[in-house]
Design a protein around this motif. Sequence first.
Motif, mmCIF file in Angstrom:
data_model
loop_
_atom_site.group_PDB
_atom_site.id
_atom_site.type_symbol
_atom_site.label_atom_id
_atom_site.label_comp_id
_atom_site.label_asym_id
_atom_site.label_seq_id
_atom_site.Cartn_x
_atom_site.Cartn_y
_atom_site.Cartn_z
ATOM 1 N N TYR A 118 22.732 -66.058 3.448
ATOM 2 C CA TYR A 118 23.061 -64.627 3.466
ATOM 3 C C TYR A 118 22.940 -64.038 4.878
ATOM 4 C CZ TYR A 118 23.079 -59.645 2.386
ATOM 5 O OH TYR A 118 23.381 -58.306 2.362
ATOM 6 N N ILE A 119 21.833 -64.358 5.549
ATOM 7 C CA ILE A 119 21.627 -63.824 6.907
ATOM 8 C C ILE A 119 22.704 -64.361 7.854
ATOM 9 C CG2 ILE A 119 20.049 -63.834 8.898
ATOM 10 C CD1 ILE A 119 17.737 -63.958 6.743
ATOM 11 N N GLY A 120 23.013 -65.683 7.740
ATOM 12 C CA GLY A 120 24.058 -66.276 8.577
ATOM 13 C C GLY A 120 25.408 -65.629 8.323
ATOM 14 N N ALA A 121 25.742 -65.411 7.043
ATOM 15 C CA ALA A 121 27.018 -64.792 6.686
ATOM 16 C C ALA A 121 27.074 -63.335 7.153
ATOM 17 C CB ALA A 121 27.236 -64.868 5.179
ATOM 18 N N LYS A 122 25.935 -62.673 7.111
ATOM 19 C CA LYS A 122 25.848 -61.270 7.542
ATOM 20 C C LYS A 122 26.194 -61.160 9.032
ATOM 21 C CE LYS A 122 24.680 -57.170 5.876
ATOM 22 N NZ LYS A 122 25.534 -56.537 4.859
ATOM 23 N N PHE A 123 25.656 -62.100 9.822
ATOM 24 C CA PHE A 123 25.962 -62.111 11.250
ATOM 25 C C PHE A 123 27.432 -62.444 11.498
ATOM 26 C CE2 PHE A 123 21.330 -62.551 12.057
ATOM 27 C CZ PHE A 123 21.213 -61.590 13.056
ATOM 28 N N TYR A 124 27.984 -63.341 10.664
ATOM 29 C CA TYR A 124 29.366 -63.777 10.848
ATOM 30 C C TYR A 124 30.355 -62.670 10.459
ATOM 31 C CZ TYR A 124 33.695 -66.421 10.260
ATOM 32 O OH TYR A 124 34.996 -66.854 10.347
#
Length: 516
Positions: free
Chosen positions: A468-474
Motif C-alpha cells: 500500500y505504501i509503495g503504491a501510494k508513492f507510485y
Amino acid sequence: MAPLPAEGTLKRQLKNRHIAMISIGGVIGTGLFLGTATSLQNGGPIGLLLGYAIVGTVCYSVMISLGEMVAYLPLPGGHIKLAERFVDPAFSFTMGWNYWYNWTIILPAELSAAAVLINYWNKSVNNAVWITICLVVVITINMFGAGVYGECEFIFASIKVITITGLIILGIVLDLGGGPNHDRIGFRYWKNPGPFVQYDNIAGAKGQFLGWFAVLTQAAFSFIGTEIVAIAAGEAKNPRRNLPKAIKRVYVRILLFYIGGVIIIGLLVPSTDPSLAITTSDAGKSPFVIAIKHAGISGLPSVINAALLTSAWSAASSDLYTSSRALYGLAMVGNAPKIFTKVTKNGLPIVALITCSAFSTLAYMGISSGSGRVFGWFVNMTSIAGLMTWFGITVTYVRFYKGFKAQGFDRKSLPYAHVLQPYAAWYAMAMCLLICFFSGWSVFLRGNWATDTFVTNYIPLVLFPILYIGAKFYFRTPMVKPEDMDFVTGLKEIEADTYEEPPPRNWVERFWQWLM
C-alpha cells in the motif's frame, strides 16, 4: 486505459443456480474436512466450536458488507474495482495483488490435499502423478469458460453439500448409539478428555485460551472464499436479483455446514485421538473418517474419501477461476500488464488463466518435502492473506457507507442492505487484524520456535502495508473524498441486465426457486 472492444469483455454466463451453489458450497474444501483434525487437537470440542463460531460471525459481517456493494455495483473485478472507487487506486492495487496471491497460492494447497486423499487408497504411486491428473482436470474445466465452470461447480458443490449434510445426520445417529457397535457416545468426550485442551501442557485458563486461539487461523482457512461471489458478480446473469439471494444464504452455510459439522466432530472424536495427528499422510486423519471407523462401519470411509477428493478438486477449480479473474480485474484498472485483459470471443481471460495455471506447479513441492508439511505452509499463508482481503473489504465498505450517506442516497434504494451496518464492518475489520497479528504466537512459546511457521504467518501481514505504501508513492493520488465517490458509472448497463424471473409454473419449480 482504453476500453476494450465488445468481444474482449467477460460474458454474463453464470445462472442463478450456479451463483447459489458457488455461494453455499463452492469453497467447502479441505479446511472443513481435514483441517478440523488439528483444530480439535489444539482446542478440544468446545475450543473448536467457539473458534469456528467467532470466525463465522466475522465471515458473516464481511459478507453482508460485500453484499451491499456488489448487489449495487456487480462489476468485473468485484471488490478490487470497488476499492479503487471508494478508497483509492493504491488500496485497489494492494487488495488486488493480495487477493491474487491468496488464490494463486491456495490452488497448489488444494492439489497437495488431493494427493493426500488419494494416498488413502494407494501409496505406491508417486504423488506427482495424482497432482498432474488433478491439475489437467482443473485447467480443462476453466478453459471452457465461466458457463462450464458454473455447471461443474454446481455438480461439485451439490456433492459437497449432500456429503456434509449426510455426515452430520450420520454423526447424530452414531452419537445416539445407532452404529454397528451400538455405543451411545452422547457428550462423553466433552467430559473426558474434556471440553478444552491445555495447549502445550500450559495449565489453567491460560492454556485453554491459547488452545482456543490456535483454532482461529485454521478456522479462517475453512471460511475464506465466501467472497468469491464478488468476483463472480461480473459474469453473473441478472446480478441485481441473484446476488442478494446468494448473500442472504451465507448464514445457512455457516450455521448448518460449519457450526453443525464441528459440533458433530467434537461429539464423535476425542481430542486425544492419535489419528488426528497431521503427520499421517492420508485422509485417515479426517475426523469424519475416524468417527466412522470407531463406529465399526467398513466401506463407508472410502466413500467419504471419494467425496472429499471431489471437494478438493472443486475447491481447486474455484481457486483457478478466482485467481484468473482477480488478475484480469487488476489489469482492467491498470494495476497489472495490459496483456492480462486479453479475452477470447467466448469471454475467457485466456492470458490471465494460463499465467495462474503455471503457478499451480508449486504443488510439486510436496513430492520432496511431504504433502502434509507443504499443505501446512500454504494454509498459514492463505489464511492470513485471506483475512487481509476481508480487512480490505470492510475498509472499502466503511468508505462506501460514508460516501453513500454524504451524497444523500437513501439506503432503502439499495438492492440489499443490512440493519447491522456499519457496526458489523467495524467489528470484522478489528477481528481480522487481531487474528492476523497473533496468528503466529505459538512460535514464541519456550522451545517452540519454527522459522517456517513464523515466516509463512507474517509475510502476508507485512506485505499488505508495504504494497500500500509503495503504491501510494507510485500513484501519488489522494484518498477519494466521500462527496467525490462514483456511484453512477456502470449502473445503466447493470440495470439493463436486470430482469424479472418468470414465475414458477408448478410446485416442482416453486420448490426449486425456493432452494436456489
